[in-house]
Scaffold this motif. Structure first.
Motif, PDB file in Angstrom:
ATOM      1  N   GLY A  32       1.045  -1.165   0.118  1.00  0.00           N
ATOM      2  CA  GLY A  32       0.009   0.276   0.222  1.00  0.00           C
ATOM      3  C   GLY A  32       0.770   1.578   0.213  1.00  0.00           C
ATOM      4  N   ILE A  33       0.687   1.962  -1.504  1.00  0.00           N
ATOM      5  CA  ILE A  33       1.112   4.029  -0.909  1.00  0.00           C
ATOM      6  C   ILE A  33       0.350   4.449  -0.765  1.00  0.00           C
ATOM      7  N   ASP A  34       0.912   4.989   0.429  1.00  0.00           N
ATOM      8  CA  ASP A  34      -0.217   7.254   0.452  1.00  0.00           C
ATOM      9  C   ASP A  34       1.085   7.213   1.567  1.00  0.00           C
ATOM     10  N   LEU A  35       0.543   8.798   1.903  1.00  0.00           N
ATOM     11  CA  LEU A  35       1.376  10.040   2.771  1.00  0.00           C
ATOM     12  C   LEU A  35       1.394   9.366   4.582  1.00  0.00           C
ATOM     13  N   LYS A  36      -0.177   8.535   4.617  1.00  0.00           N
ATOM     14  CA  LYS A  36      -0.092   8.149   6.521  1.00  0.00           C
ATOM     15  C   LYS A  36      -0.826   7.209   6.092  1.00  0.00           C
ATOM     16  N   PRO A  37      -0.213   5.564   6.828  1.00  0.00           N
ATOM     17  CA  PRO A  37      -0.618   4.118   6.878  1.00  0.00           C
ATOM     18  C   PRO A  37      -1.687   3.707   6.731  1.00  0.00           C
ATOM     19  N   PRO A  38      -2.015   2.889   6.077  1.00  0.00           N
ATOM     20  CA  PRO A  38      -4.146   2.219   6.781  1.00  0.00           C
ATOM     21  C   PRO A  38      -4.459   1.677   7.858  1.00  0.00           C
ATOM     22  N   VAL A  39      -5.552   2.582   8.443  1.00  0.00           N
ATOM     23  CA  VAL A  39      -6.324   2.203   9.571  1.00  0.00           C
ATOM     24  C   VAL A  39      -6.311   0.451   9.911  1.00  0.00           C
ATOM     25  N   THR A  40      -5.760  -0.739   9.713  1.00  0.00           N
ATOM     26  CA  THR A  40      -6.673  -2.055   9.433  1.00  0.00           C
ATOM     27  C   THR A  40      -5.783  -3.005   9.814  1.00  0.00           C
ATOM     28  N   GLU A  41      -6.434  -4.299  10.424  1.00  0.00           N
ATOM     29  CA  GLU A  41      -6.257  -5.124  10.841  1.00  0.00           C
ATOM     30  C   GLU A  41      -5.072  -5.952  10.100  1.00  0.00           C
ATOM     31  N   ARG A  42      -5.513  -5.998   8.308  1.00  0.00           N
ATOM     32  CA  ARG A  42      -5.393  -6.585   7.171  1.00  0.00           C
ATOM     33  C   ARG A  42      -3.266  -6.462   6.757  1.00  0.00           C
ATOM     34  N   ARG A  43      -2.662  -7.082   6.781  1.00  0.00           N
ATOM     35  CA  ARG A  43      -1.066  -7.543   6.926  1.00  0.00           C
ATOM     36  C   ARG A  43      -1.110  -6.535   5.629  1.00  0.00           C
ATOM     37  N   VAL A  44      -0.485  -5.563   5.966  1.00  0.00           N
ATOM     38  CA  VAL A  44      -0.141  -4.656   3.922  1.00  0.00           C
ATOM     39  C   VAL A  44       1.366  -4.326   4.458  1.00  0.00           C
ATOM     40  N   GLN A  45       1.607  -4.123   3.477  1.00  0.00           N
ATOM     41  CA  GLN A  45       3.054  -4.186   3.190  1.00  0.00           C
ATOM     42  C   GLN A  45       3.273  -2.427   3.202  1.00  0.00           C
ATOM     43  N   PHE A  46       3.353  -1.062   3.441  1.00  0.00           N
ATOM     44  CA  PHE A  46       3.621  -0.375   3.909  1.00  0.00           C
ATOM     45  C   PHE A  46       4.411   0.771   3.020  1.00  0.00           C
ATOM     46  N   VAL A  47       4.319   1.485   1.746  1.00  0.00           N
ATOM     47  CA  VAL A  47       5.312   2.333   1.160  1.00  0.00           C
ATOM     48  C   VAL A  47       5.103   3.771   1.517  1.00  0.00           C
ATOM     49  N   PRO A  48       5.307   4.731   2.391  1.00  0.00           N
ATOM     50  CA  PRO A  48       5.452   6.055   1.677  1.00  0.00           C
ATOM     51  C   PRO A  48       5.572   6.941   1.515  1.00  0.00           C
ATOM     52  N   LEU A  49       4.361   7.431  -0.213  1.00  0.00           N
ATOM     53  CA  LEU A  49       5.256   8.104  -0.789  1.00  0.00           C
ATOM     54  C   LEU A  49       4.387   8.886  -1.519  1.00  0.00           C
ATOM     55  N   ASP A  50       4.935  10.322  -1.986  1.00  0.00           N
ATOM     56  CA  ASP A  50       3.878  11.428  -2.368  1.00  0.00           C
ATOM     57  C   ASP A  50       4.236  11.514  -4.070  1.00  0.00           C
ATOM     58  N   LEU A  51       2.856  11.022  -4.060  1.00  0.00           N
ATOM     59  CA  LEU A  51       3.481  11.366  -5.795  1.00  0.00           C
ATOM     60  C   LEU A  51       3.279  12.757  -6.271  1.00  0.00           C
ATOM     61  N   GLY A  52       2.888  13.755  -5.608  1.00  0.00           N
ATOM     62  CA  GLY A  52       3.145  15.156  -6.236  1.00  0.00           C
ATOM     63  C   GLY A  52       4.348  15.455  -6.295  1.00  0.00           C
ATOM     64  N   LYS A  53       5.551  14.407  -6.157  1.00  0.00           N
ATOM     65  CA  LYS A  53       6.794  15.090  -5.593  1.00  0.00           C
ATOM     66  C   LYS A  53       7.529  13.981  -7.288  1.00  0.00           C
ATOM     67  N   GLU A  54       7.859  14.618  -7.622  1.00  0.00           N
ATOM     68  CA  GLU A  54       9.211  14.069  -8.652  1.00  0.00           C
ATOM     69  C   GLU A  54      10.285  13.057  -8.697  1.00  0.00           C
TER      70      GLU A  54
END
Length: 362
Positions: A32-54
């Motif tokens: 999962g990619i986002d600015l903040k981690p998802p609130v979930t009990e599901r196992r997710v590999q979270f990667v913080p990434l701002d797609l607004g940046k080049e």
């Protein structure tokens, strides 16, 4: 992570649709990619990434080369500036439009020497068509999003996706144009108007929420406005559609599939929506007065509905979904559990407690 399961990358994982989609992704490893981690009990590999940046383009490219996902699902989009805190329009454009191009470029480069990503799914919007359509439009109808930055950005990112899809190097491209999301977990401009949600950040809005007060629903004078029609689609049905596409084997490779998406059954009228929401209706002299009131509620931080949303709150924009039904065939009702009326009703079966309004972006 379980090496036996295929991997999918989901941008915007922490949004409403992203969270609802997770329940449909059994059998997949999820990055999962986002600015903040998802609130979930599901196992997710979270990667913080701002797609607004080049720089995000190269970071995502390296991630794709390493993780080798079978699919990328692009949901990341700034929908409500007030909720996200991204108020600068250029910054919004960088995330919404340029961000879509960056994700597509990363997929294209990851597939340059080896076919890694097999499917790319992008969620556009009915707003890309505009706010006043002459008839139920098909997927070929010219795009005309206007006025509201969200609608303009959806139109521009839609065009970016169409232009770049042929260059995805063997990756099947799917673009969904859903109508207004509905469901108990959903909060957006249109539902906020029917719910009467005073979800601004001001003291007066806070007092209204704590006492359970609702804002009235507005319509301009004129017999035509209560009779204008509107469609909805349940967010869980959209999640099921994405899951269906992920698992579908078909001849879509190296071509673009565009689908209008709405719930089953007939559209609702604005008047019927007001009845179902048990909202108080206030008639105003015209669209100018309608916008003026929206501006005042926005200025005093009572409502987060921007004045630019006015055309989409008074217009009629109905989509033809014949292609969707043909695409799903016998699976149509297995994927779409809700009619348009049922999806809308689910927004009001259990209204949030005062002061506890949902904050999901879609």
């Amino acid at each position: 992570m379980d090496e036996a399961k295929p991997t999918v990358v989901v941008t915007g994982i922490s949004g409403n649709l992203g969270l609802r989609l997770l329940a449909q992704l059994a059998g997949f490893q999820v990055i999962g990619i986002d600015l903040k981690p998802p609130v979930t009990e599901r196992r997710v590999q979270f990667v913080p990434l701002d797609l607004g940046k080049e720089a995000s383009c190269r970071e995502l490219f390296l991630l794709l080369r390493e993780a080798r996902p079978v699919a990328v699902i692009h949901l990341a989009f700034v929908i409500d500036p007030a909720r996200t805190g991204i108020l600068d329009l250029d910054q919004m454009w960088q995330v919404n439009v340029a961000g879509t191009a960056r994700v597509m470029e990363a997929v294209t480069e990851a597939n340059r020497e080896d076919s890694i990503v097999e499917k790319f799914i992008f969620v556009s919007s009915v707003a890309a068509y505009g706010s006043d359509l002459p008839e139920p439009v098909t997927e070929e109808f010219p795009l005309g999003g206007h006025t509201l930055p969200y609608a303009i950005h959806k139109m521009e990112s839609d065009k970016v996706f169409q232009q770049r899809a042929p260059a995805l190097r063997g990756c099947s491209a799917f673009m969904l144009r859903p109508h207004i999301f509905a469901g108990a977990s959903v909060e957006n401009y249109i539902l906020g108007a029917f719910r009467g949600t005073p979800n601004g950040g001001g003291d007066r809005a806070a007092k209204m929420r704590s006492s359970g007060k609702r804002l009235p629903c507005m319509l301009p004078y004129g017999d035509e406005y209560p009779e204008k029609r509107i469609q909805f689609v349940h967010v869980d049905d959209v999640a099921r559609l994405i899951s269906y596409i992920l698992r579908k084997n078909g001849p879509e490779s190296q071509r673009l599939t565009v689908l209008n998406v709405a719930g089953r059954g007939d559209p609702l009228t604005y008047g019927r929506c007001i009845e179902m929401a048990k909202a108080k209706l206030v008639r105003v002299p015209g669209k100018f007065a309608f916008r003026t009131i929206l501006e005042l509620l926005w200025k005093f931080d009572i409502s987060t509905i921007p004045p630019d949303a006015m055309p989409y709150m008074t217009g009629e924009y109905i989509m033809n979904t014949d292609r969707l039904r043909k695409f799903l065939g016998s699976e149509y009702e297995h994927v779409f559990h809700y009619t348009i009326a049922e999806a809308f009703a689910d927004c009001f079966d259990k209204l949030p407690e005062p002061g506890k309004q949902p904050l999901a972006a879609e």
